[in-house]
Design a protein around this motif. Structure first.
Motif, PDB file in Angstrom:
ATOM      1  N   LEU A 275      12.297   5.321  17.346  1.00  0.00           N
ATOM      2  CA  LEU A 275      11.946   3.904  17.459  1.00  0.00           C
ATOM      3  C   LEU A 275      10.434   3.740  17.568  1.00  0.00           C
ATOM      4  O   LEU A 275       9.847   2.824  16.970  1.00  0.00           O
ATOM      5  N   TRP A 276       9.797   4.634  18.319  1.00  0.00           N
ATOM      6  CA  TRP A 276       8.339   4.586  18.446  1.00  0.00           C
ATOM      7  C   TRP A 276       7.662   4.894  17.107  1.00  0.00           C
ATOM      8  O   TRP A 276       6.712   4.211  16.715  1.00  0.00           O
ATOM      9  N   ILE A 277       8.167   5.920  16.399  1.00  0.00           N
ATOM     10  CA  ILE A 277       7.605   6.275  15.096  1.00  0.00           C
ATOM     11  C   ILE A 277       7.788   5.119  14.109  1.00  0.00           C
ATOM     12  O   ILE A 277       6.888   4.807  13.309  1.00  0.00           O
ATOM     13  N   ALA A 278       8.955   4.476  14.151  1.00  0.00           N
ATOM     14  CA  ALA A 278       9.210   3.344  13.258  1.00  0.00           C
ATOM     15  C   ALA A 278       8.208   2.223  13.510  1.00  0.00           C
ATOM     16  O   ALA A 278       7.641   1.658  12.571  1.00  0.00           O
ATOM     17  N   LEU A 279       7.989   1.910  14.791  1.00  0.00           N
ATOM     18  CA  LEU A 279       7.033   0.855  15.140  1.00  0.00           C
ATOM     19  C   LEU A 279       5.626   1.236  14.708  1.00  0.00           C
ATOM     20  O   LEU A 279       4.889   0.414  14.141  1.00  0.00           O
ATOM     21  N   LYS A 280       5.260   2.495  14.940  1.00  0.00           N
ATOM     22  CA  LYS A 280       3.920   2.960  14.574  1.00  0.00           C
ATOM     23  C   LYS A 280       3.723   2.917  13.058  1.00  0.00           C
ATOM     24  O   LYS A 280       2.648   2.545  12.567  1.00  0.00           O
ATOM     25  N   THR A 281       4.776   3.284  12.299  1.00  0.00           N
ATOM     26  CA  THR A 281       4.691   3.270  10.839  1.00  0.00           C
ATOM     27  C   THR A 281       4.397   1.871  10.322  1.00  0.00           C
ATOM     28  O   THR A 281       3.534   1.669   9.458  1.00  0.00           O
ATOM     29  N   VAL A 282       5.105   0.890  10.862  1.00  0.00           N
ATOM     30  CA  VAL A 282       4.917  -0.496  10.417  1.00  0.00           C
ATOM     31  C   VAL A 282       3.560  -1.031  10.871  1.00  0.00           C
ATOM     32  O   VAL A 282       2.840  -1.668  10.090  1.00  0.00           O
ATOM     33  N   LEU A 283       3.182  -0.767  12.138  1.00  0.00           N
ATOM     34  CA  LEU A 283       1.902  -1.277  12.648  1.00  0.00           C
ATOM     35  C   LEU A 283       0.718  -0.671  11.903  1.00  0.00           C
ATOM     36  O   LEU A 283      -0.263  -1.364  11.613  1.00  0.00           O
ATOM     37  N   ASP A 284       0.800   0.623  11.587  1.00  0.00           N
ATOM     38  CA  ASP A 284      -0.284   1.269  10.828  1.00  0.00           C
ATOM     39  C   ASP A 284      -0.444   0.621   9.461  1.00  0.00           C
ATOM     40  O   ASP A 284      -1.559   0.470   8.954  1.00  0.00           O
ATOM     41  N   GLU A 285       0.694   0.230   8.856  1.00  0.00           N
ATOM     42  CA  GLU A 285       0.624  -0.404   7.549  1.00  0.00           C
ATOM     43  C   GLU A 285       0.046  -1.819   7.671  1.00  0.00           C
ATOM     44  O   GLU A 285      -0.755  -2.239   6.841  1.00  0.00           O
ATOM     45  N   VAL A 286       0.470  -2.545   8.706  1.00  0.00           N
ATOM     46  CA  VAL A 286      -0.033  -3.908   8.907  1.00  0.00           C
ATOM     47  C   VAL A 286      -1.540  -3.893   9.158  1.00  0.00           C
ATOM     48  O   VAL A 286      -2.290  -4.720   8.635  1.00  0.00           O
ATOM     49  N   ARG A 287      -1.980  -2.920   9.951  1.00  0.00           N
ATOM     50  CA  ARG A 287      -3.409  -2.828  10.274  1.00  0.00           C
ATOM     51  C   ARG A 287      -4.214  -2.170   9.174  1.00  0.00           C
ATOM     52  O   ARG A 287      -5.441  -2.092   9.254  1.00  0.00           O
ATOM     53  N   ASP A 288      -3.507  -1.652   8.137  1.00  0.00           N
ATOM     54  CA  ASP A 288      -4.175  -0.951   7.028  1.00  0.00           C
ATOM     55  C   ASP A 288      -5.041   0.176   7.580  1.00  0.00           C
ATOM     56  O   ASP A 288      -6.219   0.309   7.250  1.00  0.00           O
ATOM     57  N   LYS A 289      -4.421   1.011   8.414  1.00  0.00           N
ATOM     58  CA  LYS A 289      -5.136   2.117   9.041  1.00  0.00           C
ATOM     59  C   LYS A 289      -5.611   3.106   7.990  1.00  0.00           C
ATOM     60  O   LYS A 289      -4.822   3.553   7.145  1.00  0.00           O
ATOM     61  N   PRO A 290      -6.895   3.493   7.995  1.00  0.00           N
ATOM     62  CA  PRO A 290      -7.402   4.426   6.986  1.00  0.00           C
ATOM     63  C   PRO A 290      -6.785   5.808   7.145  1.00  0.00           C
ATOM     64  O   PRO A 290      -6.467   6.239   8.257  1.00  0.00           O
ATOM     65  N   GLU A 291      -6.611   6.502   6.011  1.00  0.00           N
ATOM     66  CA  GLU A 291      -6.069   7.857   6.037  1.00  0.00           C
ATOM     67  C   GLU A 291      -7.087   8.828   6.634  1.00  0.00           C
ATOM     68  O   GLU A 291      -8.293   8.656   6.497  1.00  0.00           O
ATOM     69  N   THR A 292      -6.560   9.845   7.298  1.00  0.00           N
ATOM     70  CA  THR A 292      -7.426  10.853   7.887  1.00  0.00           C
ATOM     71  C   THR A 292      -8.051  11.718   6.806  1.00  0.00           C
ATOM     72  O   THR A 292      -7.360  12.194   5.898  1.00  0.00           O
TER      73      THR A 292
END
Length: 345
Positions: free
Chosen positions: A146-163
């Motif tokens: 559930l945490w990974i799912a939330l993080k996956t969506v939030l990272d996409e919404v925030r357009d987090k840059p790739e490492t």
């Protein structure tokens, strides 16, 4: 069907044989595969997986449900295949960051995928041992997903840059300990440079891919254990989803960047499986502070058939919505030339 030591030995030998065949028939001679070659072998491994699932469907079940394990395999395979497509996007970014020439990418991908299967095999064995010793671990697995799912969506919404792979600690450590050549020497991983052993950027990229997939395994293994608790199904679904992944990488090419809603779909799937695991844990509950240590039998149970329908349904909606959204738009990702073979370095 009986899953004994002989069954495991034959299965592992056959899967290893496919990797060896892939190496000697396609990878040994550096080349960028054509769409026809990639399409044929992608289809071959998908058909092989379907045939194996049908075999399980016909030969291995449970009392009252003779097709139980076949259905579990298909649900697990579809889930792992979907997560593998997300891996391909990261692989493309790594290839672009290291500027790997297209004709050398196959070797990095095949070895990296083979290593990832070894890592996953270790995680599968550990997961089976933990589940056998402590069934309430499904609470942890479910909350983690559930945490990974939330993080996956939030990272996409925030357009987090790739490492940037050059910032990865393991890559920086390798470059401090062992010399790394500036350019490529055919598809060699290790060369002798100025009288000393030196690694090529191809080897460093291989380590980056292995380390990245190790992190992906932390998501995928708990996810499939939420569908089935049979280690054999967990392993074969993972192995067959990885077989053909190299060919799929070249087949999809620029299509990857058009799957704009894929992270959201994967987030929904992981969240769904996380909820399923928590509900399963409630039924098997042994925690004294939950229902007095007794199972919560009034909690709903999600069947394997329901899981398969939800997973496939989410993926279909995600892909269709992505293609509609990106229709008519020109891809702008800088790494695209790596997939298409425009950069020969």
């Amino acid at each position: 069907m009986e899953v004994n030591a002989l069954t495991w030995a034959i299965t592992i030998a056959v899967i290893a044989g496919f990797f060896v065949f892939d190496f000697y028939s396609h990878v040994r001679k550096p080349h960028a595969p054509s769409m026809k070659e990639s399409g044929f072998w992608t289809l071959f491994y998908v058909v092989l997986s379907i045939a194996f699932g049908i075999f399980l469907w016909l030969t291995w079940g449970e009392p009252g449900d003779p097709h139980a394990h076949g259905m579990e395999f298909f649900s697990g395979y579809v889930t792992e295949k979907a997560l593998s497509v997300d891996n391909l996007f990261v692989f493309a970014l790594l290839m672009g960051a290291f500027k790997i020439p297209p004709q050398y990418q196959q070797k990095v991908l095949l070895i990296g995928i083979a290593l990832s299967l070894v890592f996953r095999g270790v995680f599968i064995a550990l997961g089976a041992a933990v589940i056998e010793a402590w069934s309430d671990v499904f609470y942890l697995f479910g909350i983690f997903l559930l945490w990974i799912a939330l993080k996956t969506v939030l990272d996409e919404v925030r357009d987090k840059p790739e490492t940037d792979p050059n910032d990865m600690r393991i890559i920086r450590f390798i470059r401090k300990v062992i010399p790394v050549t500036e350019g490529y020497n055919s598809d060699k991983l290790v060369v002798r440079h100025a009288g000393k052993i030196a690694l090529t950027p191809l080897f460093v990229c291989l380590i980056a891919i292995g380390a990245t997939d190790l992190m992906f395994a932390l998501d995928s293994i708990p996810a499939i254990y939420g569908i089935t608790q049979e280690p054999y199904i967990v392993f074969t679904a993972n192995a067959l989803s990885l077989l053909g992944l190299r060919q799929m990488y070249f087949l999809l090419g620029g299509l990857l960047e058009r799957l704009v809603y894929l992270p959201y779909g994967l987030g929904v799937i992981l969240a769904f499986i996380g909820v399923k695991m928590v509900l399963h844990a409630l039924h098997e509950n042994n925690l004294p502070f939950v229902n007095g240590g007794e199972g919560v039998h009034g909690a709903p149970e999600i069947t394997t058939v329901t899981s398969l329908i939800v997973i496939v349904g989410v993926l279909v909606v995600t892909v269709v919505a992505s293609l509609i959204k990106s229709r008519g738009t020109k891809p702008a990702r800088p790494e695209r030339h790596v997939l298409e073979g425009a950069d020969n370095n």
